[in-house]
Design a protein around this motif. Structure first.
Motif, mmCIF file in Angstrom:
data_model
loop_
_atom_site.group_PDB
_atom_site.id
_atom_site.type_symbol
_atom_site.label_atom_id
_atom_site.label_comp_id
_atom_site.label_asym_id
_atom_site.label_seq_id
_atom_site.Cartn_x
_atom_site.Cartn_y
_atom_site.Cartn_z
ATOM 1 N N LEU A 1 0.916 -1.111 -0.008
ATOM 2 C CA LEU A 1 -0.090 0.035 0.059
ATOM 3 C C LEU A 1 0.800 1.412 0.096
ATOM 4 O O LEU A 1 0.550 2.075 -0.744
ATOM 5 N N PRO A 2 1.852 1.251 0.923
ATOM 6 C CA PRO A 2 2.652 2.531 0.480
ATOM 7 C C PRO A 2 3.378 2.719 -0.809
ATOM 8 O O PRO A 2 3.289 3.975 -0.995
ATOM 9 N N LEU A 3 3.722 1.675 -1.534
ATOM 10 C CA LEU A 3 4.322 1.724 -2.800
ATOM 11 C C LEU A 3 3.138 2.288 -3.576
ATOM 12 O O LEU A 3 3.229 3.335 -4.421
ATOM 13 N N ALA A 4 1.867 1.818 -3.412
ATOM 14 C CA ALA A 4 0.783 2.161 -4.364
ATOM 15 C C ALA A 4 0.561 3.841 -4.128
ATOM 16 O O ALA A 4 0.265 4.472 -5.343
ATOM 17 N N ILE A 5 0.467 4.152 -2.929
ATOM 18 C CA ILE A 5 0.210 5.446 -2.619
ATOM 19 C C ILE A 5 1.314 6.365 -3.250
ATOM 20 O O ILE A 5 1.211 7.357 -3.802
ATOM 21 N N GLU A 6 2.562 6.031 -3.046
ATOM 22 C CA GLU A 6 3.558 6.746 -3.594
ATOM 23 C C GLU A 6 3.724 6.903 -4.965
ATOM 24 O O GLU A 6 3.710 8.138 -5.703
ATOM 25 N N LEU A 7 3.365 5.868 -5.824
ATOM 26 C CA LEU A 7 3.219 5.825 -7.085
ATOM 27 C C LEU A 7 2.260 6.732 -7.727
ATOM 28 O O LEU A 7 2.213 7.703 -8.493
ATOM 29 N N ALA A 8 0.805 6.527 -6.903
ATOM 30 C CA ALA A 8 -0.282 7.415 -7.383
ATOM 31 C C ALA A 8 -0.179 8.799 -7.046
ATOM 32 O O ALA A 8 -0.692 9.553 -7.765
ATOM 33 N N GLY A 9 0.676 9.018 -6.123
ATOM 34 C CA GLY A 9 1.114 10.461 -5.638
ATOM 35 C C GLY A 9 1.843 11.314 -6.666
ATOM 36 O O GLY A 9 1.885 12.482 -6.877
ATOM 37 N N ARG A 10 2.713 10.458 -7.297
ATOM 38 C CA ARG A 10 3.117 11.178 -8.254
ATOM 39 C C ARG A 10 2.567 11.701 -9.483
ATOM 40 O O ARG A 10 2.696 12.848 -10.117
ATOM 41 N N ALA A 11 1.344 10.815 -10.111
ATOM 42 C CA ALA A 11 0.392 11.364 -10.851
ATOM 43 C C ALA A 11 -0.337 12.466 -10.350
ATOM 44 O O ALA A 11 -0.756 13.648 -10.614
ATOM 45 N N ALA A 12 -0.661 12.497 -8.856
ATOM 46 C CA ALA A 12 -2.030 13.411 -8.303
ATOM 47 C C ALA A 12 -0.893 14.620 -8.011
ATOM 48 O O ALA A 12 -1.478 15.670 -7.978
ATOM 49 N N ALA A 13 0.358 14.532 -7.979
ATOM 50 C CA ALA A 13 0.998 15.906 -8.032
ATOM 51 C C ALA A 13 1.089 16.672 -9.210
ATOM 52 O O ALA A 13 1.352 18.134 -9.270
ATOM 53 N N ALA A 14 0.779 16.259 -10.338
ATOM 54 C CA ALA A 14 0.742 16.839 -11.740
ATOM 55 C C ALA A 14 -0.619 17.667 -11.669
ATOM 56 O O ALA A 14 -1.499 17.303 -11.120
ATOM 57 N N PRO A 15 -0.627 18.665 -12.457
ATOM 58 C CA PRO A 15 -2.114 19.149 -12.746
ATOM 59 C C PRO A 15 -3.079 18.059 -13.143
ATOM 60 O O PRO A 15 -2.815 17.489 -14.304
ATOM 61 N N ARG A 16 -4.401 18.179 -12.677
ATOM 62 C CA ARG A 16 -5.254 17.261 -12.624
ATOM 63 C C ARG A 16 -5.625 17.155 -14.113
ATOM 64 O O ARG A 16 -5.741 16.085 -15.024
ATOM 65 N N GLU A 17 -6.053 18.306 -14.926
ATOM 66 C CA GLU A 17 -6.569 18.448 -16.246
ATOM 67 C C GLU A 17 -5.377 17.671 -16.959
ATOM 68 O O GLU A 17 -5.692 16.948 -18.226
ATOM 69 N N LEU A 18 -4.087 17.911 -16.988
ATOM 70 C CA LEU A 18 -3.032 17.374 -17.736
ATOM 71 C C LEU A 18 -3.134 15.705 -17.720
ATOM 72 O O LEU A 18 -3.026 15.251 -18.628
ATOM 73 N N VAL A 19 -3.302 15.291 -16.434
ATOM 74 C CA VAL A 19 -3.026 13.994 -16.078
ATOM 75 C C VAL A 19 -4.336 13.283 -16.566
ATOM 76 O O VAL A 19 -4.165 12.313 -17.224
ATOM 77 N N GLU A 20 -5.345 13.866 -16.745
ATOM 78 C CA GLU A 20 -6.731 13.289 -17.106
ATOM 79 C C GLU A 20 -6.423 13.084 -19.065
ATOM 80 O O GLU A 20 -6.879 12.252 -19.315
ATOM 81 N N ARG A 21 -5.740 14.352 -19.484
ATOM 82 C CA ARG A 21 -5.913 14.482 -20.693
ATOM 83 C C ARG A 21 -4.563 13.408 -21.388
ATOM 84 O O ARG A 21 -4.786 12.354 -22.499
#
Length: 257
Positions: free
Chosen positions: A188-208
């Motif tokens: 779970l810590p690894l999953a949150i760490e990886l997800a956090g990298r995406a979450a740190a970027a602008p949300r609309e950019l990530v969604e695109r």
């Protein structure tokens, strides 16, 4: 009203969804599927959430679905009952946010579909991946064979679906079913760490970017791939976030020259 079977929390921009019915090994029933949809709707509506992680409470990820009520509720037909069960995992497949399945134990049938519906799968050492449809006398559903074949190819799909091979976390990593297999306490810590990298970027950019990756499945040549990316890249260059990062890079270069 029955107790909730889904827990959720937000950790540094990551929405963590936990299937929380350990007494039945987190198997889906119709109420849980409804809860999944409501929780994911809520997390997606939160502008601070930039990625999702799904995992299971206890020793199982998700041990399939309760098939005893397929003829009841949601219209009363087998078809409607199955479609209602599918929502437990299809809601993650439809999410515009990046999704990670942290598979902490058995993922069986619909539980495997939940893992397959996510963008990335991480496995704990004690995880097991078991399609089990044929062994239960039921045809695979929810796009299972399509997701498996696209991910791991026809041979691994046949081995698991037709011949009943059950994959450990390490075997799932070897076949490409999961990105990484790690000790259970690191999952779970690894999953949150990886997800956090995406979450740190602008949300609309990530969604695109996620939408572009999805669209590339139907593009067969480089010329059309270039064209598909171009509009979104032009958009991104005009965004404040890019200007800020470019200015920071230029300042860093200037300070070291």
């Amino acid at each position: 009203m029955s107790d909730p079977t889904i827990r959720s929390e937000v950790i540094e921009g990551v929405g963590v969804v936990t299937l929380d019915a350990p007494a039945r090994r987190n198997a889906f029933d119709l109420a849980m599927c409804d809860e999944v949809c409501a929780v994911v709707d809520e997390l997606e509506a939160d502008p601070s959430v930039g990625a999702l992680v799904v995992t299971g409470a206890g020793t199982a990820f998700c041990a399939g679905a309760d098939l005893s009520h397929l003829g009841g509720g949601h219209g009363g037909s087998h078809r409607d009952g199955l479609l209602a069960v599918y929502e437990g995992f299809l809601r993650f497949a439809r999410s515009p946010l990046p999704t990670i399945a942290a598979v902490n134990g058995a993922a069986v049938g619909a539980g495997m579909n939940l893992a397959l519906a996510c963008d990335v799968r991480l496995a704990g050492a004690s995880s097991r991946f078991d399609t089990r449809f044929l062994q239960l006398g039921i045809h695979p559903g929810g796009g299972h064979t399509w997701m498996m074949r696209n991910l791991v190819g026809p041979q691994t799909t046949a081995a698991t679906v037709l011949f009943g091979e059950v994959l450990s976390g390490a075997e799932a990593e070897r076949t490409g079913l999961v990105w990484r297999c790690v000790p259970d306490d690191e999952l779970l810590p690894l999953a949150i760490e990886l997800a956090g990298r995406a979450a740190a970027a602008p949300r609309e950019l990530v969604e695109r970017v996620k939408a572009t990756i999805g669209d590339m499945g139907s593009i067969t040549d480089h010329v059309h791939a270039v064209d598909r990316e171009l509009g979104d890249q032009v958009w991104s260059v005009g965004q404040p976030a890019f200007a800020e990062k470019l200015a920071a890079l230029q300042r860093k270069i200037s300070s070291t020259s």
